[in-house]
Design an enzyme around this catalytic site. Structure first.
Site, PDB file in Angstrom:
ATOM      1  N   THR A 121       0.641  -1.301  -0.030  1.00  0.00           N
ATOM      2  CA  THR A 121      -0.022  -0.076   0.001  1.00  0.00           C
ATOM      3  C   THR A 121       0.888   1.309  -0.147  1.00  0.00           C
ATOM      4  O   THR A 121       2.130   1.279   0.562  1.00  0.00           O
ATOM      5  CB  THR A 121      -1.045  -0.066   1.151  1.00  0.00           C
ATOM      6  OG1 THR A 121      -1.425   1.388   1.447  1.00  0.00           O
ATOM      7  CG2 THR A 121      -0.176  -0.451   2.507  1.00  0.00           C
ATOM      8  N   TYR A 145      -1.870   0.370   9.997  1.00  0.00           N
ATOM      9  CA  TYR A 145      -2.168  -0.461   8.833  1.00  0.00           C
ATOM     10  C   TYR A 145      -0.911  -0.427   8.022  1.00  0.00           C
ATOM     11  O   TYR A 145      -0.354  -1.523   7.521  1.00  0.00           O
ATOM     12  CB  TYR A 145      -3.181   0.262   8.082  1.00  0.00           C
ATOM     13  CG  TYR A 145      -3.550  -0.225   6.621  1.00  0.00           C
ATOM     14  CD1 TYR A 145      -4.167  -1.524   6.185  1.00  0.00           C
ATOM     15  CD2 TYR A 145      -3.334   0.592   5.797  1.00  0.00           C
ATOM     16  CE1 TYR A 145      -4.205  -2.100   5.104  1.00  0.00           C
ATOM     17  CE2 TYR A 145      -3.345   0.148   4.385  1.00  0.00           C
ATOM     18  CZ  TYR A 145      -3.850  -0.954   4.048  1.00  0.00           C
ATOM     19  OH  TYR A 145      -3.968  -1.395   2.869  1.00  0.00           O
TER      20      TYR A 145
HETATM   21  C1  UD1 Z   1      -6.238   4.521   2.900  1.00  0.00           C
HETATM   22  C2  UD1 Z   1      -4.683   4.549   2.764  1.00  0.00           C
HETATM   23  C3  UD1 Z   1      -4.285   3.453   1.734  1.00  0.00           C
HETATM   24  C4  UD1 Z   1      -4.931   2.369   1.704  1.00  0.00           C
HETATM   25  C5  UD1 Z   1      -6.349   2.589   1.908  1.00  0.00           C
HETATM   26  C6  UD1 Z   1      -6.951   1.147   2.548  1.00  0.00           C
HETATM   27  C7  UD1 Z   1      -3.279   6.380   3.692  1.00  0.00           C
HETATM   28  C8  UD1 Z   1      -2.866   7.698   3.560  1.00  0.00           C
HETATM   29  N1  UD1 Z   1      -3.966   5.864   2.644  1.00  0.00           N
HETATM   30  O1  UD1 Z   1      -6.507   5.453   1.763  1.00  0.00           O
HETATM   31  O2  UD1 Z   1      -2.894   3.508   1.286  1.00  0.00           O
HETATM   32  O3  UD1 Z   1      -4.843   1.572   0.668  1.00  0.00           O
HETATM   33  O4  UD1 Z   1      -6.633   3.483   3.050  1.00  0.00           O
HETATM   34  O5  UD1 Z   1      -8.077   0.993   3.217  1.00  0.00           O
HETATM   35  O6  UD1 Z   1      -3.499   5.695   4.957  1.00  0.00           O
HETATM   36  N2  UD1 Z   1     -12.601  11.312   2.523  1.00  0.00           N
HETATM   37  C9  UD1 Z   1     -13.687  12.182   2.794  1.00  0.00           C
HETATM   38  N3  UD1 Z   1     -15.021  11.680   3.284  1.00  0.00           N
HETATM   39  C10 UD1 Z   1     -15.065  10.445   3.454  1.00  0.00           C
HETATM   40  C11 UD1 Z   1     -14.088   9.523   3.222  1.00  0.00           C
HETATM   41  C12 UD1 Z   1     -12.773  10.167   2.625  1.00  0.00           C
HETATM   42  O7  UD1 Z   1     -13.496  13.459   2.695  1.00  0.00           O
HETATM   43  O8  UD1 Z   1     -16.159  10.017   3.852  1.00  0.00           O
HETATM   44  C13 UD1 Z   1     -11.430  11.871   2.209  1.00  0.00           C
HETATM   45  C14 UD1 Z   1     -10.210  11.377   2.923  1.00  0.00           C
HETATM   46  O9  UD1 Z   1      -9.858  12.354   4.070  1.00  0.00           O
HETATM   47  C15 UD1 Z   1      -9.129  11.456   1.708  1.00  0.00           C
HETATM   48  C16 UD1 Z   1      -9.724  10.967   0.546  1.00  0.00           C
HETATM   49  O10 UD1 Z   1     -11.263  11.175   0.860  1.00  0.00           O
HETATM   50  O11 UD1 Z   1      -8.494  12.618   1.595  1.00  0.00           O
HETATM   51  C17 UD1 Z   1      -9.691   9.511   0.222  1.00  0.00           C
HETATM   52  O12 UD1 Z   1      -9.987   8.729   1.577  1.00  0.00           O
HETATM   53  P1  UD1 Z   1     -10.230   7.142   1.640  1.00  0.00           P
HETATM   54  O13 UD1 Z   1     -11.089   6.723   0.469  1.00  0.00           O
HETATM   55  O14 UD1 Z   1     -10.507   6.865   3.146  1.00  0.00           O
HETATM   56  O15 UD1 Z   1      -8.908   6.585   1.363  1.00  0.00           O
HETATM   57  P2  UD1 Z   1      -7.493   6.739   2.060  1.00  0.00           P
HETATM   58  O16 UD1 Z   1      -7.441   7.286   3.454  1.00  0.00           O
HETATM   59  O17 UD1 Z   1      -6.523   7.969   1.077  1.00  0.00           O
END
Ligand code: UD1
Length: 333
Positions: A121, A145
């Site tokens: 990841t 993680y």
């Molecule tokens: C994370 C991990 C990634 C991993 C994945 C596995 C990190 C930095 N990244 O991805 O390596 O493979 O999880 O599960 O740890 N967001 C919102 N609202 C929401 C959900 C998300 O604003 O309801 C935003 C988050 O703040 C982020 C982006 O959308 O900026 C993507 O988030 P998400 O889809 O949860 O994935 P990551 O956290 O980037």
């Protein structure tokens, strides 16, 4: 079917694993799936495929499976993937990701399985100093993680140096979308990933989508991520397997992303555009441990495997996620 080795897919009933199973089958490879069905779904595994219900940490079960099917390669997807949960329950991640992988790798070495592909990841990079991030960037995870996955990468490097096995660690960026033919998609209960959450909201399963942080150092203030279509990612696994088989003494660590970032607002705009109806957005504080931006330098995977994305388009990713979400709604799964 080919005379090529049979492939064991761990976590093959899960989101990414089930797409890899489809890609392997489409390429004519023999496949066996092992999954404990804790987060996976039995119906995600195609009919007629050998399926073992159990845990990859169960060395007796895994060893028997490797021998029975004369497995020649392992694609290891099984694991836990919710970053915030890894912060509150780190030992779950060191058990399900690190310790379970250790057991699986030992079973593979004992059985003489020559090739191993591991779902790593971008979270192993932590907060990168340089964007886009390449494979030589320091790996300093900021959550358990990421650390649980990095520890498995370290084990694989040591094991490949000591035993006749080579490996490819694929470092996924943000995986999203669904099989273009609608055969699989993300069914995870209580999903936290942005595109999945937004698709659920667009289908009326949630009343809003939270935007976690609007004060990031990005063009519109929201987090920027490199979203990769799950089918392009599955294809990368096929190509990685071919590379491991072609050069059995060479191992790889490769980023899987498109090299382009989209903000949370851009993702939500794409969903609104495709459904013609705005989902409710609520601004919330930053989520712990989220970097401003995380974008892949993908030149290594292109050069090493000859991988070329086919579905590198945010609207395509979102459209496929929406199609799957609607299908789930109709089937009530
Ligand atoms: C994370 C991990 C990634 C991993 C994945 C596995 C990190 C930095 N990244 O991805 O390596 O493979 O999880 O599960 O740890 N967001 C919102 N609202 C929401 C959900 C998300 O604003 O309801 C935003 C988050 O703040 C982020 C982006 O959308 O900026 C993507 O988030 P998400 O889809 O949860 O994935 P990551 O956290 O980037």
């Amino acid at each position: 079917m080919t005379d090529k080795a049979t492939v064991l897919v761990t976590g093959g009933a899960g989101y990414i694993g089930s797409h890899a199973v489809l890609a392997l089958r489409d390429a004519g490879r023999r496949v066996v799936v092992i999954d404990n069905l804790v987060t996976g779904f039995r119906q995600a595994v195609p009919e007629g495929l050998p399926f073992v219900e159990g845990d990859v940490a169960d060395m007796a079960l895994v060893s028997a499976t490797l021998a029975e099917h004369r497995i020649g390669a392992i694609l290891h997807f099984a694991g836990s993937v919710v970053v915030p949960e890894s912060v509150t329950d780190p030992l779950k991640y060191y058990r399900n990701n690190t310790a379970a992988s250790r057991a699986l790798i030992e079973a593979a070495v004992t059985a003489g399985v020559p090739h191993f592909i591991f779902s790593s990841t971008a979270a192993t990079y932590g907060i990168p100093e340089v964007t886009p991030v390449n494979e030589d960037a320091p790996q300093r995870p900021i959550n358990p993680y990421g650390m649980s996955k990095l520890m498995t990468e370290a084990m694989l490097a040591d094991v490949a140096a000591a035993h006749p096995i080579n490996y490819c660690a694929l470092r996924y960026f943000n995986v999203a979308g669904a099989d273009p033919q609608g055969r699989s998609g993300q069914s995870t209960a209580g999903a936290t990933h942005l595109i999945k959450v937004a698709a659920e909201a667009a289908c009326g399963r949630r009343d809003h989508v939270a935007i976690f942080g609007t004060d990031y150092d990005t063009p519109d203030g929201t987090g920027v991520r490199d979203y990769i279509h799950v089918t392009d990612l599955a294809e990368a696994h096929l190509m990685a397997l071919a590379a491991l088989e072609a050069e059995p003494t060479v191992s790889h660590r490769l980023n899987c992303g498109y090299g382009r970032g989209f903000s949370v607002r851009e993702v939500l705009d794409a969903v609104d555009r495709l459904t013609n109806s705005p989902i409710t957005r609520r601004h919330q504080p930053r989520r712990a441990g989220d970097p401003d931006q995380l974008v892949a330098d993908n030149s290594a995977i292109r050069a090493t495997l000859g991988w070329q994305p086919r579905l590198d388009n945010l609207d395509t990713i979102v459209a496929h996620a929406l199609a799957w979400e609607r299908k789930r709604g109709a089937a009530a799964v």
